[in-house]
Design a protein around this motif. Structure first.
Motif: not given
Length: 840
Positions: A512-535
């Motif tokens: 689960m944590p490795p997949m969640q890190r990949r999801m964070l990286d995929a969201a952060a790669a979108i142009p215009g995104v200034t911050a990404v976090g998980y809870t």
């Protein structure tokens, strides 16, 4: 003038004789139903001659009775009507301290060892689970319910069978599913062959064995489950086992008392068991106390505020009806005054006062029944719309408030009581009337015009009621506006949320944590995104958890030794930036805080002060939780709101998502770009990682609907009642002002002829109305401030003494008074004394 009065009196005598002949023909010498029918015919004939009066009276009462019918039906559904199971009056929820949640091991002990309940059942409301029957995968909100759930509640299946206590033999021993009727109807299209079919829930195999009856919606009023799953299957559904965790208080327990056992006796019995549990399990149950509450509203957690608000709302709706009756009483009194000579001549010619009073009450009851029928019809339409309303998207929360027999009986009783109430207003005029004085002067009394009449008192009461309603509605609106723009310890504006469940997608805990890190990286790669976090959970959403916290020196982890009861969240680095939560001291979490590193946490200011004494002492300090697990505080963040908007400040702690693993996944994506563009990019990037990943994407403001639900409902309800009160106040002031001006036209004409200025004419014509407006407004404002203090429990930051609220009430009442007096004022100012004197 003497000749004029004599001629006029003769005309009235002739008319009265003709009227008595009509009554004599209409009222036969026998009693009973014929007299009633005759009275009705006369009343209908009189209303046909004055349709404006009849329509105004009926619509006024329809507003009052319709409002009360709606509010009572909601009160009946939410507070008075028990959970929809047989013999629900004997059903109670077991609360631990003031909270309704219990652990499964404690439930087993209470179930097996109590002497007061016929049965105790356990159920837990889960978040959405994945349901796949092999071709049409979807999500559903389930109950996890104990094996004796349906049997103890005496519910019979609509189709197939229910599971039973005998089906459970330990964890994962009863892989059965029961469908709700609504889910079977909507998702399976009434498939009668559904019984026995296999289904996968969060990738675990189950079998559909039954369908619940249509009227059964579970044992919580606001939440209607789609499916029921045996509690023994919790490890398979949630991928962790809480059945052996005595400290995991996440389920609800309800039970049916034995015949003859009182609530006090049952509470004493449970607390005796609690003392035994405290001795046997001091780490989890030390000092435990049990209480009983009515089920359906999460015990007293929602039950107390809901009952207080509905009682206040019922009181305000009653004030609406009282205002309507005051309005109608004033209209009927004015009408009786207009017919004073006619009434006097009938009395002078021998007509009985009882006959006249009976006719007046017949007219009043005819208006009340017509207004009641119209108001109830409108109320039924509104109630059907409310029953179908789902206020929070993607969550099966709604309350069926369709009217039942009680609603119709209450509406009928209100209609009859209202008719009697406003119909009796002019009775005093008739009973004390001097017929010869009225014939000569047209007045009901020789004493002349009194300073304040009954109509004046009724209008003042009506204005005061309106001011109460306006004050309540403005307090609620102001509180809601503040709530939307308040600081919650996070800023939901410009944040897109992505919700997923890795349990549902079939990921084991270690992945689960490795997949969640990949999801964070995929969201952060979108142009215009200034911050990404998980809870793992959002503040102010459903399902937040808390844990006892102990000082670092504690070795005896009993609940009575706790230093704080803190909300807990698992978050990633970047969560603070994405949520716009301020870091007050220390550092943020990093990716180096993994399962190989010492356990660390962020805490909020309230936690730091309560456990360590200050923010400065907290950073670098240690605390213990969950039976002795030790964690170091690396940073302190600002306080926030976690369960409800109206709660006091709560301690909170935030752990690294790599050290506290969870499949529940919320991504916070902050961006100034168009939300639809970001949502499409998120769906594309995340499904690029796993095309089978379940995703729900929306804005954080939309997700806040659950937190603002109570405030919005209160604001809308009070706003509608305030509008109704304003409408009644306008009609009341307009009616009195118009009646006063019409009765004093000759006097006003004489004043104008003698040189009175426009201001003096207006004062003479409308002065009394504005005096009553002022007196009623001040009284209503004071009462409204007292009445709206209950709103502070429902609407965040509702402040009755807000200067804007006070100014708004004064301005609103002034505008209402001016609007209602505009037409009568123009009529008074347009008086032509020559025309009036010529007519005289």
């Amino acid at each position: 003038m003497g000749m004029s009065i004599e001629v006029t009196s003769k005309r009235y005598i002739v008319a009265a004789c003709m009227w008595n002949n009509v009554l004599g023909a209409a009222v036969p010498p026998f009693k009973g139903g014929a007299k009633m029918l005759s009275d009705l015919k006369i009343a209908l004939r009189k209303f046909r001659k004055s349709p404006g009066f009849a329509i105004t009276a009926i619509l006024t009462l329809a507003l009052g009775i319709g409002a009360n019918a709606v509010v009572f039906s909601v009160l009946n559904a939410v507070v008075l009507r028990p959970v929809n199971v047989p013999n629900a009056q004997n059903l109670f929820m077991v609360q631990r301290f003031q909270f309704p949640s219990q652990s499964y091991p404690d439930y087993v002990d209470l179930r097996d060892r109590n002497r007061s309940f016929q049965s105790l059942v356990l159920f837990n409301i889960l978040g959405p689970v994945g349901v796949d029957t092999g071709g049409n995968p979807s999500t559903a909100w389930p109950y996890l319910a104990s094996g004796n759930y349906f049997d103890a509640l005496n519910i019979q299946p609509y189709l197939g069978r229910f599971y039973h206590a005998a089906d459970e033999h330990g964890a994962n021993s009863a892989p059965y599913v029961v469908l709700s009727y609504a889910y079977w109807h909507g998702h399976f299209h009434h498939d009668l062959g559904i019984i026995g079919k296999p289904v996968q829930i969060n990738k675990s195999a189950f079998t559909i064995i039954g369908v619940a009856p249509p009227q059964f919606r579970g044992t919580e009023l606001f939440f209607s489950p789609a499916i029921w799953i045996p509690t023994s299957e919790q490890p398979a559904v949630q991928c962790f086992d809480s059945l052996q965790q005595r400290g995991n208080h996440s389920a609800f327990v309800i039970g049916r008392l034995k015949p003859g056992v009182t609530v006090a006796q049952a509470t004493s019995d449970l607390n005796n068991l609690g003392a035994s549990l405290a001795k046997a399990y001091p780490a989890d149950d030390d000092g435990v106390k049990f209480t009983l509450a009515r089920p359906g509203l999460v015990g007293d957690m929602l039950g107390g505020p809901a009952r207080a608000f509905m009682a206040g709302l019922m009181l305000l709706a009653g004030l609406i009806l009282l205002a309507a009756c005051a309005n109608l009483g004033s209209l009927f009194a004015a009408r009786a005054a207009d017919h004073a000579r006619e009434t006097a001549l009938r009395l002078a010619l021998g007509s009985r006062r009882g006959l006249i009073l009976r006719q007046m009450l017949t007219e009043a009851w005819l208006v009340s029944l017509a207004g009641g029928a119209l108001g109830l019809a409108g109320g039924v339409v509104i109630l059907h719309l409310l029953s179908a309303w789902q206020p929070i998207p993607n969550i099966p929360i709604n309350v069926p408030v369709n009217p039942d027999a009680k609603s119709y009986v209450v509406a009928l009783a209100l209609a009859l009581a209202s008719g009697l109430l406003f119909g009796m207003v002019p009775v005093r005029q008739v009973m004390r009337a001097d017929p010869w004085q009225m014939i000569r002067t047209g007045s009901t009394s020789v004493s002349g015009l009194r300073r304040f009449t009954a109509r004046d008192v009724l209008l003042a009461v009506q204005i005061a009621i309106c001011a109460v309603l306006v004050t309540s509605s403005l307090v609620a609106v102001r509180g809601l506006a503040r709530s939307i723009h308040s600081s919650f310890g996070f800023q939901p504006q410009d944040v897109i949320l992505v919700n997923s469940d890795l349990h549902m997608a079939g990921y084991p805990e270690e992945k689960m944590p490795p997949m969640q890190r990949r999801m964070l990286d995929a969201a952060a790669a979108i142009p215009g995104v200034t911050a990404v976090g998980y809870t793992d959970n959002l503040p102010l959403s459903l399902g937040n958890g808390d844990s006892y916290v102990y000082t670092d020196s504690t070795t005896d982890f009993r609940p009575t030794n706790e230093a704080a009861d803190a909300m807990n969240y698992n978050v990633s680095p970047g969560f603070l930036q994405a949520a716009d939560t301020r870091l007050l001291a220390g550092r943020d979490l990093t990716l180096r805080d993994d399962d190989k590193a010492p356990k660390v946490a962020l805490v909020n200011r309230q936690f730091a002060v309560k456990v360590f004494g200050s923010v400065e002492k907290a950073v670098g300090g240690h605390f213990k939780f969950w039976g002795g697990t030790r964690a170091e505080v690396v940073g302190v963040v600002e306080d926030g709101k976690y369960r409800t908007l109206t709660e006091d400040q709560q301690p909170a702690m935030f752990f690294s998502f790599q050290q506290q693993k969870s499949g529940d996944t919320w991504l916070l994506v902050r961006s100034k770009r168009d939300p639809q563009e970001i949502s499409k990019a998120l769906e594309q990037n995340l499904h690029g990682l796993d095309s089978g990943l379940p995703l729900v994407i929306g804005t954080w403001n939309q997700e806040m609907s659950s937190a603002l639900f109570a405030a919005r409902v209160a604001t809308v309800a009070l706003g509608v009642l305030g509008l109704l009160g304003a409408m009644l106040a306008v009609t009341g002031i307009f009616g009195m002002a118009s009646y006063t001006v019409s009765k004093r036209l000759h006097e006003l004409g004489i004043r104008v002829a003698l040189g009175a200025r426009r201001k003096e004419v207006l004062r003479a014509a409308l002065g009394r109305a504005f005096v009553l407006l002022s007196v009623g407004s001040v009284a209503g404002l004071a009462l409204g401030i007292l009445a709206t203090k209950v709103l502070s429990y429902i609407v965040y930051q509702a402040a009755p003494n807000d200067p804007l609220v006070l100014g708004g009430v004064v301005l609103t009442m002034l505008v209402l008074g001016l609007a209602a007096s505009w037409v009568p004022a123009r009529k008074a100012l347009s008086v032509d004394p020559m025309i009036l004197l010529r007519e005289e």
